[in-house]
Design a protein around this motif. Structure first.
Motif, PDB file in Angstrom:
ATOM      1  N   GLU A 159       0.827  -1.208   0.000  1.00 45.67           N
ATOM      2  CA  GLU A 159       0.000   0.000   0.000  1.00 45.67           C
ATOM      3  C   GLU A 159       0.869   1.269   0.000  1.00 45.67           C
ATOM      4  N   ALA A 160       1.594   1.460   1.074  1.00 50.12           N
ATOM      5  CA  ALA A 160       2.442   2.643   1.230  1.00 50.12           C
ATOM      6  C   ALA A 160       3.434   2.362   2.352  1.00 50.12           C
ATOM      7  N   PRO A 161       4.586   3.019   2.333  1.00 51.07           N
ATOM      8  CA  PRO A 161       5.572   2.782   3.394  1.00 51.07           C
ATOM      9  C   PRO A 161       5.040   3.227   4.755  1.00 51.07           C
ATOM     10  N   GLY A 162       5.557   2.605   5.806  1.00 50.99           N
ATOM     11  CA  GLY A 162       5.286   3.053   7.172  1.00 50.99           C
ATOM     12  C   GLY A 162       6.519   3.767   7.726  1.00 50.99           C
ATOM     13  N   MET A 163       6.548   3.890   9.053  1.00 52.67           N
ATOM     14  CA  MET A 163       7.612   4.662   9.688  1.00 52.67           C
ATOM     15  C   MET A 163       9.011   4.047   9.435  1.00 52.67           C
ATOM     16  N   ASN A 164       9.122   2.727   9.617  1.00 53.09           N
ATOM     17  CA  ASN A 164      10.432   2.079   9.433  1.00 53.09           C
ATOM     18  C   ASN A 164      10.894   2.143   7.982  1.00 53.09           C
ATOM     19  N   GLU A 165       9.927   1.973   7.095  1.00 55.98           N
ATOM     20  CA  GLU A 165      10.238   1.999   5.657  1.00 55.98           C
ATOM     21  C   GLU A 165      10.728   3.394   5.265  1.00 55.98           C
ATOM     22  N   ASP A 166      10.060   4.411   5.820  1.00 55.77           N
ATOM     23  CA  ASP A 166      10.444   5.800   5.523  1.00 55.77           C
ATOM     24  C   ASP A 166      11.870   6.076   6.022  1.00 55.77           C
ATOM     25  N   ARG A 167      12.152   5.587   7.211  1.00 57.12           N
ATOM     26  CA  ARG A 167      13.469   5.826   7.813  1.00 57.12           C
ATOM     27  C   ARG A 167      14.569   5.141   7.006  1.00 57.12           C
ATOM     28  N   LEU A 168      14.317   3.901   6.594  1.00 59.81           N
ATOM     29  CA  LEU A 168      15.359   3.121   5.912  1.00 59.81           C
ATOM     30  C   LEU A 168      15.277   3.213   4.385  1.00 59.81           C
ATOM     31  N   ARG A 210      -5.997  -4.268   0.012  1.00 59.46           N
ATOM     32  CA  ARG A 210      -7.025  -3.893  -0.972  1.00 59.46           C
ATOM     33  C   ARG A 210      -6.592  -2.784  -1.936  1.00 59.46           C
ATOM     34  N   PHE A 211      -5.709  -1.884  -1.500  1.00 57.42           N
ATOM     35  CA  PHE A 211      -5.381  -0.760  -2.386  1.00 57.42           C
ATOM     36  C   PHE A 211      -4.674  -1.243  -3.651  1.00 57.42           C
ATOM     37  N   SER A 212      -3.697  -2.129  -3.486  1.00 59.31           N
ATOM     38  CA  SER A 212      -3.000  -2.600  -4.688  1.00 59.31           C
ATOM     39  C   SER A 212      -3.880  -3.551  -5.489  1.00 59.31           C
ATOM     40  N   MET A 213      -4.751  -4.311  -4.811  1.00 59.69           N
ATOM     41  CA  MET A 213      -5.699  -5.162  -5.547  1.00 59.69           C
ATOM     42  C   MET A 213      -6.617  -4.283  -6.411  1.00 59.69           C
ATOM     43  N   SER A 266      -3.823   8.244  -7.162  1.00 62.83           N
ATOM     44  CA  SER A 266      -3.811   8.568  -8.599  1.00 62.83           C
ATOM     45  C   SER A 266      -2.507   9.250  -9.016  1.00 62.83           C
ATOM     46  N   ALA A 267      -1.861   9.955  -8.085  1.00 58.78           N
ATOM     47  CA  ALA A 267      -0.585  10.601  -8.437  1.00 58.78           C
ATOM     48  C   ALA A 267       0.538   9.581  -8.574  1.00 58.78           C
ATOM     49  N   TYR A 268       0.531   8.560  -7.731  1.00 56.93           N
ATOM     50  CA  TYR A 268       1.629   7.582  -7.743  1.00 56.93           C
ATOM     51  C   TYR A 268       1.400   6.423  -8.716  1.00 56.93           C
ATOM     52  N   GLU A 269       0.148   6.174  -9.069  1.00 58.98           N
ATOM     53  CA  GLU A 269      -0.158   5.007  -9.912  1.00 58.98           C
ATOM     54  C   GLU A 269       0.589   4.973 -11.252  1.00 58.98           C
ATOM     55  N   ASN A 306       5.452  -0.623  -3.365  1.00 55.34           N
ATOM     56  CA  ASN A 306       4.131  -0.160  -2.944  1.00 55.34           C
ATOM     57  C   ASN A 306       3.526   0.685  -4.051  1.00 55.34           C
ATOM     58  N   ILE A 307       2.198   0.920  -3.922  1.00 52.33           N
ATOM     59  CA  ILE A 307       1.593   1.856  -4.877  1.00 52.33           C
ATOM     60  C   ILE A 307       2.072   3.262  -4.550  1.00 52.33           C
ATOM     61  N   VAL A 308       1.758   3.704  -3.351  1.00 47.49           N
ATOM     62  CA  VAL A 308       2.164   5.044  -2.918  1.00 47.49           C
ATOM     63  C   VAL A 308       3.562   4.904  -2.333  1.00 47.49           C
ATOM     64  N   LYS A 309       4.493   5.664  -2.846  1.00 44.43           N
ATOM     65  CA  LYS A 309       5.893   5.418  -2.513  1.00 44.43           C
ATOM     66  C   LYS A 309       6.460   6.410  -1.496  1.00 44.43           C
ATOM     67  N   ARG A 310       5.554   7.092  -0.801  1.00 45.57           N
ATOM     68  CA  ARG A 310       5.982   7.891   0.352  1.00 45.57           C
ATOM     69  C   ARG A 310       4.982   7.654   1.487  1.00 45.57           C
ATOM     70  N   ARG A 311       5.466   7.760   2.700  1.00 42.96           N
ATOM     71  CA  ARG A 311       4.628   7.432   3.857  1.00 42.96           C
ATOM     72  C   ARG A 311       3.536   8.484   4.110  1.00 42.96           C
ATOM     73  N   PRO A 312       2.269   8.071   4.138  1.00 41.33           N
ATOM     74  CA  PRO A 312       1.224   9.018   4.551  1.00 41.33           C
ATOM     75  C   PRO A 312       1.374   9.289   6.050  1.00 41.33           C
ATOM     76  N   PRO A 313       1.105  10.518   6.490  1.00 42.43           N
ATOM     77  CA  PRO A 313       1.311  10.832   7.908  1.00 42.43           C
ATOM     78  C   PRO A 313       0.506   9.897   8.816  1.00 42.43           C
ATOM     79  N   ASP A 314       1.104   9.520   9.928  1.00 41.18           N
ATOM     80  CA  ASP A 314       0.465   8.644  10.927  1.00 41.18           C
ATOM     81  C   ASP A 314      -0.025   7.323  10.332  1.00 41.18           C
ATOM     82  N   ASN A 315       0.573   6.918   9.247  1.00 35.09           N
ATOM     83  CA  ASN A 315       0.210   5.645   8.601  1.00 35.09           C
ATOM     84  C   ASN A 315      -1.264   5.565   8.209  1.00 35.09           C
ATOM     85  N   ARG A 316      -1.875   6.701   7.933  1.00 43.62           N
ATOM     86  CA  ARG A 316      -3.281   6.659   7.502  1.00 43.62           C
ATOM     87  C   ARG A 316      -3.360   6.025   6.112  1.00 43.62           C
ATOM     88  N   ASP A 317      -4.597   5.635   5.729  1.00 40.58           N
ATOM     89  CA  ASP A 317      -4.797   5.091   4.382  1.00 40.58           C
ATOM     90  C   ASP A 317      -4.420   6.137   3.346  1.00 40.58           C
TER      91      ASP A 317
END
Ligand code: URA
Length: 220
Positions: A44-53, A124-127, A101-104, A83-94
């Motif tokens: 779906e999108a990176p989380g905190m650890n993914e963003d850091r590394l 579900r997002f990538s599906m 649509s910007a990252y697709e 992931n579809i979205v390649k930057r972490r949404p704040p607070d890991n929200r959906d």
């Protein structure tokens, strides 16, 4: 240009794209793994650890994904993960619709360069990127053909971490992946999914008034 060069060019293009949302808040997590893979995993999108590394799926969900991949007798380095979205949404929200649509288009190009035999969508997002009408409860663990691309939707590992029942479902679905790859499970063209007819609350009120609350039979 070879695959590695094409992917580097795409990554640079993303870094430079000032229109991409989440740009000022998070690092780009482009994806990693075997660019000549048979199987590509898309979350779906990176989380905190993914963003850091700046690497996809390196937190708890990533450890579970690694474990499931190893369970197939493969290594993480054998597959490609993104992931579809390649930057972490704040607070890991959906991810928001505008972020998806910007990252697709970049994901589309990334898939076009890697050309995996099979894409396993995580969550579900990538599906829904491949099959907007698909529903996770109904379509997980089903090999589907989208154009010429074989797609296999499974639950997101984070969902499996929250429920033992979901964990069993995810493990069961993962066991099918080698069969899909080997062609012993043949991907089906998704049926034209019939949209669920949702009741119109305003209409219902009128029906209740006029018909003593009798339920209107469904249209389908
Ligand atoms: N969840 C995702 O969907 N992607 C990641 O990279 C990590 C967690």
């Amino acid at each position: 240009m070879d695959k590695a060069e094409a992917l580097k060019e795409l990554e640079d293009e993303m870094e430079d794209d000032a229109t991409l949302p989440l740009r000022s808040e998070a690092n780009l997590v482009f994806g990693e793994g075997n660019i000549d893979c048979d199987v590509m995993f898309i979350g779906e999108a990176p989380g905190m650890n993914e963003d850091r590394l700046k690497r996809p799926f390196v937190g708890r969900a990533g450890q579970l994904l690694d474990d499931m991949i190893r369970g197939l007798g493969w290594k993480r380095a054998d597959v490609y993960i993104t992931n579809i979205v390649k930057r972490r949404p704040p607070d890991n929200r959906d991810p928001l619709p505008g972020e998806l649509s910007a990252y697709e288009p970049y994901l589309t190009k990334q898939i076009g360069i890697i050309k995996p035999k099979l894409i396993v969508t995580l969550g579900r997002f990538s599906m829904n990127y491949f099959i907007p009408e698909a529903k996770m409860t109904r379509d997980h663990g089903r090999a589907l053909l989208v154009g010429a691309q074989a797609v296999f939707p499974v639950y997101h590992p984070a969902a499996a971490l929250r429920s033992t029942q979901m964990m069993e479902v995810l493990r069961g679905d993962f066991k099918k992946i080698p069969d899909v790859l080997a062609g012993t499970i043949v991907p089906e063209v998704p049926p034209a999914f019939v949209p669920t007819v949702t009741a119109d609350p305003y209409k219902k009120k009128e029906e209740k008034k006029g018909e003593g609350g009798a339920r209107q039979p469904g249209l389908f």
